[in-house]
Design a protein around this motif. Structure first.
Motif, PDB file in Angstrom:
ATOM      1  N   LYS A 125      16.264  12.592  -7.210  1.00 23.58           N
ATOM      2  CA  LYS A 125      17.536  12.546  -6.692  1.00 23.58           C
ATOM      3  C   LYS A 125      17.674  13.907  -5.662  1.00 23.58           C
ATOM      4  N   GLN A 126      17.039  14.878  -6.566  1.00 27.31           N
ATOM      5  CA  GLN A 126      16.902  16.546  -6.423  1.00 27.31           C
ATOM      6  C   GLN A 126      16.243  17.107  -5.152  1.00 27.31           C
ATOM      7  N   PHE A 127      15.282  16.225  -4.508  1.00 27.74           N
ATOM      8  CA  PHE A 127      14.434  16.594  -3.863  1.00 27.74           C
ATOM      9  C   PHE A 127      14.814  15.525  -2.177  1.00 27.74           C
ATOM     10  N   PRO A 128      15.443  16.243  -1.127  1.00 26.81           N
ATOM     11  CA  PRO A 128      15.643  15.516  -0.234  1.00 26.81           C
ATOM     12  C   PRO A 128      14.184  14.817   1.145  1.00 26.81           C
ATOM     13  N   GLU A 129      14.486  16.235   0.899  1.00 29.19           N
ATOM     14  CA  GLU A 129      12.702  16.571   1.566  1.00 29.19           C
ATOM     15  C   GLU A 129      11.777  15.503   0.820  1.00 29.19           C
ATOM     16  N   LEU A 130      10.840  14.452   2.056  1.00 33.08           N
ATOM     17  CA  LEU A 130       9.846  13.275   1.206  1.00 33.08           C
ATOM     18  C   LEU A 130       8.706  14.026   0.735  1.00 33.08           C
ATOM     19  N   GLU A 131       8.472  14.902   1.429  1.00 34.66           N
ATOM     20  CA  GLU A 131       6.924  15.642   0.664  1.00 34.66           C
ATOM     21  C   GLU A 131       7.018  16.164  -0.430  1.00 34.66           C
ATOM     22  N   ASP A 132       8.767  16.770  -0.630  1.00 33.12           N
ATOM     23  CA  ASP A 132       8.940  17.262  -1.707  1.00 33.12           C
ATOM     24  C   ASP A 132       8.785  15.986  -3.111  1.00 33.12           C
ATOM     25  N   LYS A 133       9.831  14.927  -2.789  1.00 32.71           N
ATOM     26  CA  LYS A 133       9.668  13.251  -3.422  1.00 32.71           C
ATOM     27  C   LYS A 133       8.900  13.136  -3.690  1.00 32.71           C
ATOM     28  N   LEU A 134       7.949  12.920  -3.511  1.00 32.63           N
ATOM     29  CA  LEU A 134       6.442  12.407  -3.884  1.00 32.63           C
ATOM     30  C   LEU A 134       5.948  13.091  -4.045  1.00 32.63           C
ATOM     31  N   TYR A 183      -2.308   4.206  -2.025  1.00 30.12           N
ATOM     32  CA  TYR A 183       0.242   4.098  -1.317  1.00 30.12           C
ATOM     33  C   TYR A 183      -0.939   4.467   0.205  1.00 30.12           C
ATOM     34  N   ARG A 184      -0.600   4.544   1.175  1.00 31.26           N
ATOM     35  CA  ARG A 184      -0.041   5.059   2.291  1.00 31.26           C
ATOM     36  C   ARG A 184       1.688   4.683   2.602  1.00 31.26           C
ATOM     37  N   ILE A 185       2.103   5.991   2.369  1.00 32.50           N
ATOM     38  CA  ILE A 185       3.813   6.700   2.951  1.00 32.50           C
ATOM     39  C   ILE A 185       3.744   7.222   4.272  1.00 32.50           C
ATOM     40  N   THR A 186       4.400   6.732   5.469  1.00 31.46           N
ATOM     41  CA  THR A 186       4.178   6.478   6.200  1.00 31.46           C
ATOM     42  C   THR A 186       6.722   6.561   6.806  1.00 31.46           C
ATOM     43  N   PRO A 187       6.256   7.947   7.716  1.00 30.83           N
ATOM     44  CA  PRO A 187       8.144   7.792   7.607  1.00 30.83           C
ATOM     45  C   PRO A 187       7.992   6.438   8.816  1.00 30.83           C
ATOM     46  N   ARG A 188       9.515   5.779   8.720  1.00 27.64           N
ATOM     47  CA  ARG A 188       9.349   4.886   9.878  1.00 27.64           C
ATOM     48  C   ARG A 188       9.517   5.295  11.405  1.00 27.64           C
ATOM     49  N   THR A 189      10.453   6.590  11.908  1.00 28.04           N
ATOM     50  CA  THR A 189      10.095   6.545  13.017  1.00 28.04           C
ATOM     51  C   THR A 189       8.675   7.594  13.727  1.00 28.04           C
ATOM     52  N   LEU A 220      11.942   5.277  -2.456  1.00 34.34           N
ATOM     53  CA  LEU A 220      11.792   5.932  -1.601  1.00 34.34           C
ATOM     54  C   LEU A 220      12.012   5.299  -0.115  1.00 34.34           C
ATOM     55  N   GLY A 221      12.973   4.424  -0.114  1.00 36.75           N
ATOM     56  CA  GLY A 221      13.928   4.208   0.905  1.00 36.75           C
ATOM     57  C   GLY A 221      13.979   3.550   1.586  1.00 36.75           C
ATOM     58  N   LYS A 222      14.363   2.822   2.872  1.00 40.57           N
ATOM     59  CA  LYS A 222      13.721   2.115   3.756  1.00 40.57           C
ATOM     60  C   LYS A 222      13.140   3.133   5.102  1.00 40.57           C
ATOM     61  N   GLU A 223      13.433   4.147   4.833  1.00 43.96           N
ATOM     62  CA  GLU A 223      13.300   5.195   6.406  1.00 43.96           C
ATOM     63  C   GLU A 223      11.458   5.433   6.172  1.00 43.96           C
ATOM     64  N   VAL A 224      10.677   4.529   4.987  1.00 44.17           N
ATOM     65  CA  VAL A 224       9.942   5.307   4.885  1.00 44.17           C
ATOM     66  C   VAL A 224       8.815   3.529   4.576  1.00 44.17           C
ATOM     67  N   LYS A 225       7.600   3.915   5.213  1.00 46.00           N
ATOM     68  CA  LYS A 225       6.854   2.648   4.819  1.00 46.00           C
ATOM     69  C   LYS A 225       5.685   2.731   4.190  1.00 46.00           C
ATOM     70  N   VAL A 226       5.985   2.298   2.692  1.00 47.23           N
ATOM     71  CA  VAL A 226       4.974   1.632   1.879  1.00 47.23           C
ATOM     72  C   VAL A 226       3.385   0.745   1.869  1.00 47.23           C
ATOM     73  N   LYS A 245      15.099   5.507 -13.902  1.00 47.85           N
ATOM     74  CA  LYS A 245      14.237   6.772 -14.172  1.00 47.85           C
ATOM     75  C   LYS A 245      13.810   7.339 -13.038  1.00 47.85           C
ATOM     76  N   TYR A 246      13.059   7.004 -12.472  1.00 47.84           N
ATOM     77  CA  TYR A 246      12.830   7.440 -10.932  1.00 47.84           C
ATOM     78  C   TYR A 246      13.757   8.391  -9.752  1.00 47.84           C
ATOM     79  N   ASN A 247      14.360   7.232  -9.551  1.00 45.16           N
ATOM     80  CA  ASN A 247      15.752   7.568  -8.833  1.00 45.16           C
ATOM     81  C   ASN A 247      16.555   9.131  -9.576  1.00 45.16           C
ATOM     82  N   THR A 248      17.052   9.114 -10.761  1.00 39.57           N
ATOM     83  CA  THR A 248      17.139   9.708 -11.612  1.00 39.57           C
ATOM     84  C   THR A 248      16.272  11.310 -11.082  1.00 39.57           C
ATOM     85  N   GLU A 249      15.410  11.436 -11.219  1.00 39.93           N
ATOM     86  CA  GLU A 249      14.770  12.514 -11.135  1.00 39.93           C
ATOM     87  C   GLU A 249      14.095  12.722  -9.872  1.00 39.93           C
TER      88      GLU A 249
END
Length: 211
Positions: A120-129, A204-210, A183-189, A114-118
């Motif tokens: 997928k239209q938001f490529p930017e992390l902030e918009d996705k969150l 939940y603290r969400i931090t880009p792994r970069t 949220l994918g492997k690119e972020v740490k939750v 459900k969440y992946n479907t909703e």
């Protein structure tokens, strides 16, 4: 999640979403005078929904800090709590713990789809969150997301399945794993606050792994 509390209980909503507050802050949030806020709080205290403690900061005068009581949780939804607890107990007794874990895993997979479907239209992390927070809010979690420096904080001020989560920690584990998956492997939750552990909220603290 919509605020459906009556006008004379708006302080309960504010304390739920912001945590304990002094009188002047509550009055400001309620957009009333301090006397008006005090009147509402005293009535809520008489009903057993709020309580006050005295805090001393520095050399200033002691300050009353208002917070919610356990009874106030009745003002917020706990989705089919009694039925859910009976089902958990029945599955454990008749099918065993492994079967209960399979049920939780199945629900986790449904949420991920459900969440992946909703999202997928938001490529930017902030918009996705922000969209994830909106989805969780609609589900009754009183959720929001704020940016803090280079990371984000996903806050859930209420747990509509709290009774089930207390009866089976697998629900909380599945929630964390769901966020990490969508949220994918690119972020740490990381979970920083946990209602089941005694905190007033889950966070939940969400931090880009970069970073």
């Amino acid at each position: 999640m919509k605020n459906n509390l009556p006008d004379n209980e708006q302080a309960v909503w504010i304390l739920k979403t912001r945590g304990p507050l002094p009188l002047h802050a509550l009055a400001e949030a309620l957009k009333v005078t301090t006397e008006g806020a005090r009147f509402q709080l005293q009535k809520l205290a008489a009903d057993g929904l709020v309580q006050a403690t005295t805090a001393v900061k520095g050399r200033g005068r002691p300050q009353q800090i208002w917070s919610l009581t356990e009874k106030s949780e009745s003002r917020f939804p706990d989705t089919h709590a009694e039925l859910t607890l009976r089902l958990i107990s029945s599955i454990r007794e008749t099918l065993g713990e492994d079967a209960l874990n399979e049920v939780i895993l199945s629900q986790q997979k449904n949420n991920i789809r459900k969440y992946n479907t909703e999202l997928k239209q938001f490529p930017e992390l902030e918009d996705k969150l922000q969209e994830l927070a909106a989805l969780r809010d609609k589900e009754g979690y009183m959720a929001s997301c704020t940016k803090e420096g280079e990371s984000f904080l996903l806050i859930e001020n209420h747990c509509p399945i709290c009774a089930a989560a207390k009866a089976c920690q697998g629900f909380c584990k599945a929630e964390l794993e769901t966020f990490r998956t969508v949220l994918g492997k690119e972020v740490k939750v990381q979970r920083e606050d946990h209602i089941i552990a005694g905190a007033r909220r889950c966070a939940y603290r969400i931090t880009p792994r970069t970073i």
